[in-house]
Design an enzyme around this catalytic site. Structure first.
Site, PDB file in Angstrom:
ATOM      1  N   LYS A 150       0.931  -1.158  -0.120  1.00 15.07           N
ATOM      2  CA  LYS A 150      -0.199   0.249  -0.025  1.00 15.07           C
ATOM      3  C   LYS A 150       0.867   1.226   0.253  1.00 15.07           C
ATOM      4  O   LYS A 150       1.739   1.204   0.078  1.00 15.07           O
ATOM      5  CB  LYS A 150      -0.961   0.276   1.025  1.00 15.07           C
ATOM      6  CG  LYS A 150      -2.323   1.157   1.523  1.00 15.07           C
ATOM      7  CD  LYS A 150      -3.224   0.964   2.358  1.00 15.07           C
ATOM      8  CE  LYS A 150      -4.358   1.896   2.667  1.00 15.07           C
ATOM      9  NZ  LYS A 150      -4.541   2.290   3.906  1.00 15.07           N
TER      10      LYS A 150
ATOM     11  N   SER B  26      -9.663   1.961   3.253  1.00 14.97           N
ATOM     12  CA  SER B  26      -8.650   2.504   1.963  1.00 14.97           C
ATOM     13  C   SER B  26      -8.164   1.979   1.289  1.00 14.97           C
ATOM     14  O   SER B  26      -7.432   2.577   1.014  1.00 14.97           O
ATOM     15  CB  SER B  26      -8.017   3.574   3.459  1.00 14.97           C
ATOM     16  OG  SER B  26      -6.727   3.962   3.337  1.00 14.97           O
TER      17      SER B  26
ATOM     18  N   SER C 117      -9.526  -0.241   6.890  1.00 15.26           N
ATOM     19  CA  SER C 117      -8.875  -0.258   6.055  1.00 15.26           C
ATOM     20  C   SER C 117      -8.100  -1.851   5.761  1.00 15.26           C
ATOM     21  O   SER C 117      -7.637  -1.188   4.239  1.00 15.26           O
ATOM     22  CB  SER C 117      -8.119   1.104   5.796  1.00 15.26           C
ATOM     23  OG  SER C 117      -8.631   2.108   5.594  1.00 15.26           O
TER      24      SER C 117
END
Ligand code: GLN
Length: 468
Positions: free
Chosen positions: A61, A136, A160
């Site tokens: 990420k 997210s 997330s």
């Protein structure tokens, strides 16, 4: 031919050790898959042409700092920033020979539940590209689901990792706070942020957790794990006591198809020999969200003060210094970080601090105690991960509160610092439903055992129907 859509990290590793494929061949197979499917899905913000190492690939990420590889946290204000050091988690991946495929899309500074707050455009759900992959960490979840990485790292502040894993049909673990280093991670809310694995199986998830977890001298909030990670071997869950918190399972807004899939999975847990009982978390579910939306923005307003155009990334043109700061922040931050900086700064200001931030900290203690009390009776708690399946792109962008409700069921345990595992438990309207297992601090092994047994019993096919 390497079928990246079906390959687990464990299988990729077996191919490598048995000499069925080289590290380069496996890495190339994923780059090829990215070339074919990423233009539609937009899982990656940056794809590495190559990366050192002898092992299997992984996606990371974009809030996780990577030496020599751009790290933007989905924000224009970090565009052009390339870290000069690796975060501890990435150092640990490298120590095992893992090779980074690229950096995955995220809501700006991990603020959001759909990736639609990314300054670089949203990712799409591999099950239905007109829908969001969650957020997210939607980029990591969509990449694993679409065979564009065998596994990935995400980060979780209020959901997330768990929520996008649920919406994309993956397994995701939010670890116990303090078991994974935050050194080198772009900070959102430091008392909540945790890095964790996204994978196609519980075993892969457990293995990746064992690689990244443990004390780090560079992060004083970390501890050594009290016991080693056990990658689950069998499906034995007899005698484990699983609580079904009423409020997490009957909250307003949970779709009927979600309830149905989770109920069926709970019945399977009982068949497997777990002892299932009702319980209640009234204060945590009612006050979890409001409490989170004071504490997370308060910490974010402080953490984001460092983006002033001087030290990182984007700098606006201006004749003098103050104007440069102001224009950099005005042009560099999107709406959601600005919203949170405003709320957070207000909650921390003199005269309001005790009423808002101080009060929220007290409520947080109440939430922790309410969970601790349940763990005197239960080894784990079960509920849906997300109240809904993946929603259409654009459906919640005009209404921040509707977007915030995506995390209603994941936030309470995050506030209490507890580990949570999301596994796919079925389909509703042709889209994956996630089941959340929450345990006491350091109970990851219990969650892996339960998750693994359920995963085998359910037999969920993680490959999106349209890609089979
Ligand atoms: N959706 C929640 C938020 O916007 C949680 C995000 C996260 O866990 N990073 O704050």
């Amino acid at each position: 031919m390497i079928d990246t859509l079906r390959l687990t990290a464990e299988e990729a590793n077996a191919m490598l050790t048995q000499g069925d494929a080289s590290s380069d061949e496996i890495y190339r197979a994923y780059l090829d898959a990215i070339g074919v499917r990423d233009p539609e899905l937009h899982c990656y913000l940056h794809v590495c042409e190559n990366d050192g190492g002898e092992g299997i690939p992984i996606a990371v990420k974009d809030v996780i700092g990577t030496k020599g590889i751009p790290t933007t946290a989905g924000s224009k204000i970090l565009e052009g920033y390339t870290p000069v050091y690796d975060s501890t988690v990435v150092e640990r991946l490298r120590a095992r020979g893992l090779r980074i495929l690229g950096k995955t899309n995220t809501d700006e500074f991990a603020m959001g539940s759909s990736t639609e707050n990314s300054a670089f455009g949203p990712s799409h759900n591999p099950w239905d590209p007109s829908r969001v992959p969650g957020g997210s960490g939607g980029g990591s979840a969509a990449a694993v689901s679409a065979g564009l990485a065998p596994w990935a790292l995400g980060s979780d502040t209020g959901g997330s990792i768990k929520q996008p894993s649920a919406l994309c049909g993956n397994v995701g673990l939010r670890p116990t706070y303090g078991t994974v280093s935050r050194y080198g991670i772009v900070a959102f809310a430091s008392s909540l942020d945790q890095v964790g694995p996204v994978a196609r199986t519980v075993r892969d998830c457990a293995f990746l957790y064992s690689v990244i977890a443990g004390r780090d001298e560079c992060d004083s909030t970390t501890v050594e794990l009290p016991r080693p990670v056990e990658v689950p071997q069998d499906e034995d869950v007899r005698g484990l006591r699983v609580g079904v918190p009423k409020e997490l399972n009957e909250a307003e807004g949970i779709e009927p198809g979600v309830t149905e899939a989770v109920r069926a999975a709970i019945a399977k847990l009982e068949e497997l020999g777990a002892e299932v009982g009702e319980c209640s978390l009234p204060l945590s579910v009612e006050y979890g969200m409001p409490c989170y939306y004071l504490i997370a923005p308060a910490e974010a307003s402080s953490n984001l003060a460092r983006y002033d155009g001087v030290r990182y990334g984007y700098r606006a043109d201006a004749a003098e210094r103050l104007e440069m700061y102001q224009r950099t922040r005005d042009e560099g931050f999107g709406d959601e970080p600005k919203r949170r900086i405003l709320v957070g700064t207000y909650a921390l200001s003199a005269g309001y601090y005790d009423a808002y931030y101080g009060q929220a900290q007290k409520v947080r203690t109440v939430i922790k105690r309410e969970h601790d009390a349940l763990f005197e009776t239960f080894d784990a708690l079960v509920s849906p991960t997300s109240p809904t399946v993946a929603f259409p792109l654009g459906a919640r962008t005009a209404d921040p509160l509707a977007m915030y409700l995506s995390d209603l069921l994941t936030i309470p345990s995050c506030m209490a610092g507890l580990p949570g595992l999301s596994i796919p438990c079925g389909l509703s309207e042709g889209l994956p439903v996630g089941l959340q297992l929450v345990g006491p601090q350091f109970a990851e092994n219990t969650l892996f055992r339960l998750g693994h047994a359920l995963e085998r019993a359910i037999g969920f096919d993680t490959v999106p129907e349209r890609l089979r």
